[in-house]
Design a protein around this motif. Structure first.
Motif, PDB file in Angstrom:
ATOM      1  N   ASP A 234       5.897  -2.266   6.788  1.00 23.48           N
ATOM      2  CA  ASP A 234       4.837  -1.545   6.078  1.00 23.48           C
ATOM      3  C   ASP A 234       3.876  -2.542   5.432  1.00 23.48           C
ATOM      4  O   ASP A 234       2.655  -2.360   5.455  1.00 23.48           O
ATOM      5  CB  ASP A 234       5.436  -0.631   5.012  1.00 23.48           C
ATOM      6  CG  ASP A 234       6.391   0.404   5.593  1.00 23.48           C
ATOM      7  OD1 ASP A 234       6.286   0.694   6.802  1.00 23.48           O
ATOM      8  OD2 ASP A 234       7.233   0.913   4.846  1.00 23.48           O
ATOM      9  N   ILE A 238      -0.190  -3.190   6.255  1.00 25.39           N
ATOM     10  CA  ILE A 238      -1.223  -3.210   5.217  1.00 25.39           C
ATOM     11  C   ILE A 238      -2.060  -4.489   5.315  1.00 25.39           C
ATOM     12  O   ILE A 238      -3.295  -4.445   5.256  1.00 25.39           O
ATOM     13  CB  ILE A 238      -0.582  -3.088   3.827  1.00 25.39           C
ATOM     14  CG1 ILE A 238      -0.008  -1.679   3.629  1.00 25.39           C
ATOM     15  CG2 ILE A 238      -1.594  -3.409   2.727  1.00 25.39           C
ATOM     16  CD1 ILE A 238       0.858  -1.531   2.400  1.00 25.39           C
ATOM     17  N   LYS A 241      -4.449  -4.246   8.242  1.00 31.40           N
ATOM     18  CA  LYS A 241      -5.537  -3.284   8.016  1.00 31.40           C
ATOM     19  C   LYS A 241      -6.577  -3.842   7.051  1.00 31.40           C
ATOM     20  O   LYS A 241      -7.783  -3.622   7.227  1.00 31.40           O
ATOM     21  CB  LYS A 241      -4.972  -1.964   7.485  1.00 31.40           C
ATOM     22  CG  LYS A 241      -4.315  -1.109   8.561  1.00 31.40           C
ATOM     23  CD  LYS A 241      -3.994   0.280   8.037  1.00 31.40           C
ATOM     24  CE  LYS A 241      -3.486   1.176   9.152  1.00 31.40           C
ATOM     25  NZ  LYS A 241      -3.259   2.560   8.680  1.00 31.40           N
ATOM     26  N   VAL A 254      -0.347  -4.481  -3.638  1.00 32.19           N
ATOM     27  CA  VAL A 254       0.324  -3.980  -2.442  1.00 32.19           C
ATOM     28  C   VAL A 254       1.771  -3.698  -2.825  1.00 32.19           C
ATOM     29  O   VAL A 254       2.534  -4.617  -3.135  1.00 32.19           O
ATOM     30  CB  VAL A 254       0.268  -5.009  -1.286  1.00 32.19           C
ATOM     31  CG1 VAL A 254       1.069  -4.517  -0.097  1.00 32.19           C
ATOM     32  CG2 VAL A 254      -1.173  -5.269  -0.880  1.00 32.19           C
ATOM     33  N   LEU A 299      -6.259   0.101  -3.047  1.00 34.09           N
ATOM     34  CA  LEU A 299      -5.740  -0.126  -1.700  1.00 34.09           C
ATOM     35  C   LEU A 299      -5.993   1.093  -0.810  1.00 34.09           C
ATOM     36  O   LEU A 299      -6.492   0.971   0.315  1.00 34.09           O
ATOM     37  CB  LEU A 299      -4.240  -0.428  -1.774  1.00 34.09           C
ATOM     38  CG  LEU A 299      -3.515  -0.592  -0.438  1.00 34.09           C
ATOM     39  CD1 LEU A 299      -3.998  -1.834   0.287  1.00 34.09           C
ATOM     40  CD2 LEU A 299      -2.002  -0.664  -0.654  1.00 34.09           C
ATOM     41  N   LYS A 300      -5.671   2.278  -1.319  1.00 36.47           N
ATOM     42  CA  LYS A 300      -5.844   3.504  -0.533  1.00 36.47           C
ATOM     43  C   LYS A 300      -7.312   3.782  -0.249  1.00 36.47           C
ATOM     44  O   LYS A 300      -7.670   4.307   0.811  1.00 36.47           O
ATOM     45  CB  LYS A 300      -5.218   4.686  -1.276  1.00 36.47           C
ATOM     46  CG  LYS A 300      -3.703   4.643  -1.344  1.00 36.47           C
ATOM     47  CD  LYS A 300      -3.182   5.821  -2.137  1.00 36.47           C
ATOM     48  CE  LYS A 300      -1.684   5.778  -2.290  1.00 36.47           C
ATOM     49  NZ  LYS A 300      -1.172   6.891  -3.122  1.00 36.47           N
ATOM     50  N   VAL A 306      -0.879   4.532   3.839  1.00 33.30           N
ATOM     51  CA  VAL A 306      -0.026   3.918   4.858  1.00 33.30           C
ATOM     52  C   VAL A 306       1.323   4.625   4.858  1.00 33.30           C
ATOM     53  O   VAL A 306       1.933   4.813   3.801  1.00 33.30           O
ATOM     54  CB  VAL A 306       0.169   2.412   4.589  1.00 33.30           C
ATOM     55  CG1 VAL A 306       1.149   1.808   5.579  1.00 33.30           C
ATOM     56  CG2 VAL A 306      -1.165   1.692   4.669  1.00 33.30           C
TER      57      VAL A 306
END
Length: 330
Positions: A234, A238, A241, A254, A299-300, A306
């Protein structure tokens, strides 16, 4: 994601380590052409347990990144640097080795940034740490106060991460390197460090003690402190991306959204191991952070939500890796 990474020339430092070795396997699946650095002490036997070193898309360099010429050699013809090389360890290791941890981590970051600038590297992933925030039970955002208490020897690692962030931002300003700065929380998964006892984190420590049964599993404090844990795949998704979407210039939290107390986590690991391990709660020792919960809204906003691997699934995969390589950890 596959189209972006196909045939990208990527350098991964610290190639035999937990995060980097998983990054190698992850990026191979995406079609990248990889150069990885490992220390001169790294054995091929150890490396082949973690990565497909026979892949035609991997070039392995034995390099000491504390020497600038070797860092420069590693960065030639590279588009993206993922700098995972670092000196880290458990609580006692940090207390006993503050000078080495600070100086070597800062020097590795500096050399890799200088080498990247000379080689016209386009993008540089700098891995900082969520440990840089001060001890608080409030929700941690990227703007939360940072820990600058220089009197505590254990903070040598934190200071190195802070210094590396500053260096990266200055190199970005002067040389135009696209810097992705991440502050990850507790990572776990297959190929974690189960060998060097003084450098092991919480989950590997509990798994090792549960299976080997040589000593009880001890948790400092009351065991109720909440932590978030993020599965390694995961985390790597991240990272990729953020690079794809050009999220440059500012630090990014994160972390996993799943939180669990250390006591419940240890109990879950013991249950999954099927071993009769003894668990001790030592309330005489420092509890550390009571709760560490991170604000992931930035982050989102950049990469969307994610999909997170369920904790039990991630733990099972990690335990499976340990069992497969049990003979090497005795």
């Amino acid at each position: 994601m596959n189209n972006y990474w196909k045939k990208r020339k990527v350098l991964i430092t610290g190639g035999s380590g937990f995060v980097a070795s998983n990054a190698v396997n992850f990026l191979l699946k995406l079609g990248a052409d990889l150069t990885i650095t490992v220390s001169s002490q790294t054995s091929w036997e150890k490396l082949k347990k973690k990565i497909d070193k026979n892949s035609k898309r991997i070039k392995i360099l034995k390099a000491n990144l504390l020497h600038l010429p070797e860092a420069e050699r590693a960065c030639r013809d590279i588009e993206i640097v993922m700098n995972f090389a670092a000196i880290d360890g458990g609580f006692n290791f940090k207390l006993e080795n503050p000078a080495d941890i600070f100086s070597k981590n800062v020097n590795i970051a500096l050399n890799m940034l200088e080498a990247s600038a000379k080689s016209n590297v386009k993008t540089f992933l700098l891995v900082s740490s969520a440990d840089i925030y001060i001890q608080t039970n409030s929700l941690l955002t990227e703007k939360s106060p940072l820990n600058i208490n220089y009197k505590q020897g254990i903070n040598c690692y934190i200071f190195a991460k802070l210094a590396s962030e500053i260096l990266a931002q200055q190199f970005s300003s002067q040389y135009g390197i696209n810097i992705v700065i991440i502050r990850p929380t507790n990572l776990y998964g297959p190929a974690d460090n189960f060998e060097e006892i003084n450098k092991m984190r919480f989950i590997p420590t509990v798994i090792r003690k549960a299976f080997l049964g040589k000593e009880p599993i001890t948790i400092w404090g009351n065991g109720k402190q909440l932590k978030s844990f993020l599965y390694i795949e995961d985390f790597l998704q991240i990272c990729c991306k953020l690079i794809e979407k050009n999220v440059y210039g500012r630090p990014i939290n994160v972390a996993g959204e799943q939180t669990i107390s250390l006591k419940k986590l240890a109990e879950k690991i013991i249950s999954l191991s099927g071993k009769p391990a003894k668990l001790i709660i030592d309330s005489s020792k420092s509890v550390g952070f009571k709760n560490r919960v991170f604000d992931l809204s930035f982050l989102k906003s950049q990469i969307g939500k994610v999909k997170e691997t369920p904790l039990e699934t991630g733990l099972k995969n990690t335990i499976c890796y340990f069992k497969k390589n049990l003979q090497g950890f005795n």
